[in-house]
Design a protein around this motif. Structure first.
Motif, PDB file in Angstrom:
ATOM      1  N   GLY A 229     -19.638   1.752  26.122  1.00  0.00           N
ATOM      2  CA  GLY A 229     -19.754   1.306  24.744  1.00  0.00           C
ATOM      3  C   GLY A 229     -18.992   0.028  24.496  1.00  0.00           C
ATOM      4  O   GLY A 229     -18.625  -0.687  25.436  1.00  0.00           O
ATOM      5  N   PRO A 230     -18.735  -0.281  23.240  1.00  0.00           N
ATOM      6  CA  PRO A 230     -18.069  -1.544  22.913  1.00  0.00           C
ATOM      7  C   PRO A 230     -16.606  -1.513  23.336  1.00  0.00           C
ATOM      8  O   PRO A 230     -16.035  -0.447  23.563  1.00  0.00           O
ATOM      9  N   PRO A 231     -15.985  -2.676  23.436  1.00  0.00           N
ATOM     10  CA  PRO A 231     -14.562  -2.728  23.793  1.00  0.00           C
ATOM     11  C   PRO A 231     -13.691  -2.090  22.713  1.00  0.00           C
ATOM     12  O   PRO A 231     -14.031  -2.140  21.526  1.00  0.00           O
ATOM     13  N   THR A 232     -12.596  -1.479  23.110  1.00  0.00           N
ATOM     14  CA  THR A 232     -11.648  -0.877  22.170  1.00  0.00           C
ATOM     15  C   THR A 232     -10.505  -1.853  21.946  1.00  0.00           C
ATOM     16  O   THR A 232      -9.866  -2.299  22.905  1.00  0.00           O
ATOM     17  N   ARG A 233     -10.246  -2.167  20.683  1.00  0.00           N
ATOM     18  CA  ARG A 233      -9.186  -3.117  20.348  1.00  0.00           C
ATOM     19  C   ARG A 233      -8.423  -2.633  19.128  1.00  0.00           C
ATOM     20  O   ARG A 233      -8.934  -1.839  18.334  1.00  0.00           O
ATOM     21  N   THR A 234      -7.221  -3.152  18.972  1.00  0.00           N
ATOM     22  CA  THR A 234      -6.474  -2.857  17.751  1.00  0.00           C
ATOM     23  C   THR A 234      -7.043  -3.707  16.617  1.00  0.00           C
ATOM     24  O   THR A 234      -7.554  -4.813  16.855  1.00  0.00           O
ATOM     25  N   PRO A 235      -6.977  -3.220  15.382  1.00  0.00           N
ATOM     26  CA  PRO A 235      -7.530  -4.000  14.266  1.00  0.00           C
ATOM     27  C   PRO A 235      -6.959  -5.403  14.156  1.00  0.00           C
ATOM     28  O   PRO A 235      -7.703  -6.379  14.005  1.00  0.00           O
ATOM     29  N   ARG A 236      -5.655  -5.530  14.253  1.00  0.00           N
ATOM     30  CA  ARG A 236      -5.016  -6.835  14.043  1.00  0.00           C
ATOM     31  C   ARG A 236      -5.483  -7.867  15.059  1.00  0.00           C
ATOM     32  O   ARG A 236      -5.832  -8.999  14.716  1.00  0.00           O
ATOM     33  N   ALA A 237      -5.504  -7.457  16.331  1.00  0.00           N
ATOM     34  CA  ALA A 237      -5.919  -8.387  17.382  1.00  0.00           C
ATOM     35  C   ALA A 237      -7.388  -8.759  17.234  1.00  0.00           C
ATOM     36  O   ALA A 237      -7.767  -9.931  17.383  1.00  0.00           O
TER      37      ALA A 237
ATOM     38  N   ALA B  45      -6.306   7.653   4.804  1.00  0.00           N
ATOM     39  CA  ALA B  45      -5.244   6.831   5.394  1.00  0.00           C
ATOM     40  C   ALA B  45      -5.824   5.809   6.361  1.00  0.00           C
ATOM     41  O   ALA B  45      -5.379   4.657   6.417  1.00  0.00           O
ATOM     42  N   ALA B  46      -6.836   6.227   7.134  1.00  0.00           N
ATOM     43  CA  ALA B  46      -7.466   5.301   8.080  1.00  0.00           C
ATOM     44  C   ALA B  46      -8.142   4.154   7.341  1.00  0.00           C
ATOM     45  O   ALA B  46      -8.047   2.987   7.742  1.00  0.00           O
ATOM     46  N   VAL B  47      -8.830   4.476   6.248  1.00  0.00           N
ATOM     47  CA  VAL B  47      -9.474   3.434   5.446  1.00  0.00           C
ATOM     48  C   VAL B  47      -8.426   2.479   4.890  1.00  0.00           C
ATOM     49  O   VAL B  47      -8.606   1.253   4.897  1.00  0.00           O
TER      50      VAL B  47
ATOM     51  N   MET C 192      -6.946  -3.106  -1.944  1.00  0.00           N
ATOM     52  CA  MET C 192      -7.100  -4.310  -1.135  1.00  0.00           C
ATOM     53  C   MET C 192      -8.260  -5.184  -1.618  1.00  0.00           C
ATOM     54  O   MET C 192      -8.709  -6.085  -0.913  1.00  0.00           O
ATOM     55  N   ALA C 193      -8.777  -4.890  -2.832  1.00  0.00           N
ATOM     56  CA  ALA C 193      -9.817  -5.699  -3.485  1.00  0.00           C
ATOM     57  C   ALA C 193     -11.153  -5.667  -2.751  1.00  0.00           C
ATOM     58  O   ALA C 193     -11.853  -6.675  -2.691  1.00  0.00           O
ATOM     59  N   PHE C 194     -11.525  -4.522  -2.206  1.00  0.00           N
ATOM     60  CA  PHE C 194     -12.858  -4.317  -1.637  1.00  0.00           C
ATOM     61  C   PHE C 194     -13.594  -3.299  -2.504  1.00  0.00           C
ATOM     62  O   PHE C 194     -12.980  -2.378  -3.037  1.00  0.00           O
ATOM     63  N   ASP C 195     -14.915  -3.467  -2.622  1.00  0.00           N
ATOM     64  CA  ASP C 195     -15.639  -2.566  -3.525  1.00  0.00           C
ATOM     65  C   ASP C 195     -17.007  -2.115  -3.012  1.00  0.00           C
ATOM     66  O   ASP C 195     -17.746  -1.440  -3.724  1.00  0.00           O
ATOM     67  N   ASP C 196     -17.359  -2.473  -1.780  1.00  0.00           N
ATOM     68  CA  ASP C 196     -18.673  -2.104  -1.240  1.00  0.00           C
ATOM     69  C   ASP C 196     -18.523  -0.847  -0.385  1.00  0.00           C
ATOM     70  O   ASP C 196     -18.107  -0.910   0.779  1.00  0.00           O
ATOM     71  N   LEU C 197     -18.870   0.295  -0.964  1.00  0.00           N
ATOM     72  CA  LEU C 197     -18.733   1.586  -0.298  1.00  0.00           C
ATOM     73  C   LEU C 197     -20.096   2.241  -0.184  1.00  0.00           C
ATOM     74  O   LEU C 197     -20.815   2.366  -1.169  1.00  0.00           O
ATOM     75  N   VAL C 198     -20.446   2.661   1.046  1.00  0.00           N
ATOM     76  CA  VAL C 198     -21.717   3.338   1.288  1.00  0.00           C
ATOM     77  C   VAL C 198     -21.455   4.647   2.019  1.00  0.00           C
ATOM     78  O   VAL C 198     -20.705   4.673   3.009  1.00  0.00           O
ATOM     79  N   LEU C 199     -22.056   5.733   1.546  1.00  0.00           N
ATOM     80  CA  LEU C 199     -21.926   7.045   2.168  1.00  0.00           C
ATOM     81  C   LEU C 199     -23.236   7.409   2.844  1.00  0.00           C
ATOM     82  O   LEU C 199     -24.304   7.322   2.225  1.00  0.00           O
TER      83      LEU C 199
ATOM     84  N   ALA D  75      -8.336  -1.448   5.730  1.00  0.00           N
ATOM     85  CA  ALA D  75      -8.489  -2.344   4.581  1.00  0.00           C
ATOM     86  C   ALA D  75      -7.296  -3.292   4.478  1.00  0.00           C
ATOM     87  O   ALA D  75      -7.455  -4.486   4.197  1.00  0.00           O
ATOM     88  N   TYR D  76      -6.102  -2.774   4.718  1.00  0.00           N
ATOM     89  CA  TYR D  76      -4.904  -3.612   4.653  1.00  0.00           C
ATOM     90  C   TYR D  76      -4.926  -4.680   5.741  1.00  0.00           C
ATOM     91  O   TYR D  76      -4.683  -5.866   5.466  1.00  0.00           O
ATOM     92  N   GLU D  77      -5.194  -4.263   6.969  1.00  0.00           N
ATOM     93  CA  GLU D  77      -5.190  -5.227   8.072  1.00  0.00           C
ATOM     94  C   GLU D  77      -6.263  -6.300   7.870  1.00  0.00           C
ATOM     95  O   GLU D  77      -6.035  -7.480   8.154  1.00  0.00           O
ATOM     96  N   TRP D  78      -7.415  -5.899   7.372  1.00  0.00           N
ATOM     97  CA  TRP D  78      -8.496  -6.866   7.146  1.00  0.00           C
ATOM     98  C   TRP D  78      -8.131  -7.820   6.022  1.00  0.00           C
ATOM     99  O   TRP D  78      -8.364  -9.023   6.105  1.00  0.00           O
ATOM    100  N   ARG D  79      -7.541  -7.295   4.954  1.00  0.00           N
ATOM    101  CA  ARG D  79      -7.131  -8.166   3.843  1.00  0.00           C
ATOM    102  C   ARG D  79      -6.063  -9.144   4.306  1.00  0.00           C
ATOM    103  O   ARG D  79      -6.089 -10.326   3.938  1.00  0.00           O
ATOM    104  N   GLN D  80      -5.116  -8.688   5.110  1.00  0.00           N
ATOM    105  CA  GLN D  80      -4.091  -9.580   5.626  1.00  0.00           C
ATOM    106  C   GLN D  80      -4.707 -10.666   6.496  1.00  0.00           C
ATOM    107  O   GLN D  80      -4.317 -11.830   6.425  1.00  0.00           O
ATOM    108  N   ALA D  81      -5.682 -10.292   7.314  1.00  0.00           N
ATOM    109  CA  ALA D  81      -6.345 -11.276   8.175  1.00  0.00           C
ATOM    110  C   ALA D  81      -7.078 -12.318   7.341  1.00  0.00           C
ATOM    111  O   ALA D  81      -7.153 -13.494   7.723  1.00  0.00           O
ATOM    112  N   LEU D  82      -7.593 -11.902   6.189  1.00  0.00           N
ATOM    113  CA  LEU D  82      -8.324 -12.826   5.319  1.00  0.00           C
ATOM    114  C   LEU D  82      -7.395 -13.697   4.479  1.00  0.00           C
ATOM    115  O   LEU D  82      -7.854 -14.578   3.751  1.00  0.00           O
TER     116      LEU D  82
END
Length: 261
Positions: free
Chosen positions: A88-96, A165-167, A26-33, A171-178
């Motif tokens: 805590g913070p609100p729970t939402r689906t990634p797409r929304a 799989a979660a990543v 998905m063309a992302f490259d910033d990974l921190v462990l 990553a897919y949903e975020w790339r689509q949103a962008l």
């Protein structure tokens, strides 16, 4: 908008490689462990194998001791917590959430409303996606500091996702949103045959069908008009017409080779 994927206390080296691969697709490259189980996880054989070509993401990845270090420069924090918290913070689906987030970011850039919380003063907006350990998920205190808890809609009877799989899904949903990527360009369509070329092919086929005793020229009925309609619907290309003529030629040769009664 800068995007960072943060893996907290990852225990399986292969998941680090799988995450790197998911990010690169998905063309992302910033990974921190953050404090992974293996200090040399980025160089372990299982990590490299599961990365499968995303070695550049591994090479640029960073290992830090604390979550504070991992989140430096990030302005919007997204926890990935499948189980909703009472507090805590609100729970939402990634797409929304992504749709709303980008809308707010647009308004912030335009200087409208109070949505400017997404953009740091004098800096660029940065979104971080946080993933907890494989066994325990994210700690409550880490979730509490985030702006949202992203919950991926899954089968209610089996919602367990592998970390890689979660990543990939986030990553897919975020790339689509962008804006996503352009659809792959298929093979160029062939030149469509015109009416005269279709008619010539059908005449060739009529001759061949007579030669193999499939068509009785004395009582042709509606076979050829039906074939004409069939090929009109198919809209064959010139290349396909050549193939069909080749079939007709082979039928003619077979028919002429039949022994006489």
């Amino acid at each position: 908008m800068r995007t960072r994927f943060v893996l907290i206390h990852t225990s399986h080296a292969g998941n680090v490689g799988a995450a790197a691969r998911a990010m690169k697709t998905m063309a992302f490259d910033d990974l921190v462990l953050v404090a992974p189980r293996w200090a040399n996880v980025l160089r372990r054989e299982e990590t490299i194998q599961r990365a499968s070509g995303a070695l550049d993401v591994l090479q640029s990845a960073r290992i830090v001791d604390t979550l504070d270090e991992a989140l430096e420069g990030m302005t919007h924090l997204c926890a990935t917590a499948m189980t909703p918290r009472d507090f805590g913070p609100p729970t939402r689906t990634p797409r929304a959430h992504f749709e709303e987030l980008l809308k707010r970011e647009h308004y912030a850039e335009a200087g409208q409303g109070v949505e400017a919380d997404l953009v740091s003063k004098g800096g660029e907006a940065g979104v971080a996606f946080l993933f907890g350990s494989e066994r325990f998920g994210m700690a409550n205190e880490d979730v509490y500091r985030c702006h949202v808890a992203l919950s991926i809609p899954t089968n209610p009877q089996f919602g367990s996702l592998n970390l890689g799989a979660a990543v990939q899904l986030i990553a897919y949903e975020w790339r689509q949103a962008l804006g996503g990527f352009a659809e792959p360009v298929g093979a160029p369509a062939g030149v469509r045959a015109d009416a005269a070329q279709v008619a010539g092919m059908l005449a060739h086929w009529q001759e061949a069908l007579v030669a193999i005793d499939f068509l009785d020229p004395a009582a042709p009925k509606k076979l050829m008009p039906r074939l004409n309609q069939l090929f009109n619907r198919a809209q064959p290309t010139l290349e396909e017409i050549h193939i069909l003529r080749g079939v007709a030629k082979a039928m003619l040769q077979a028919g002429r080779a039949q022994p006489l009664d």
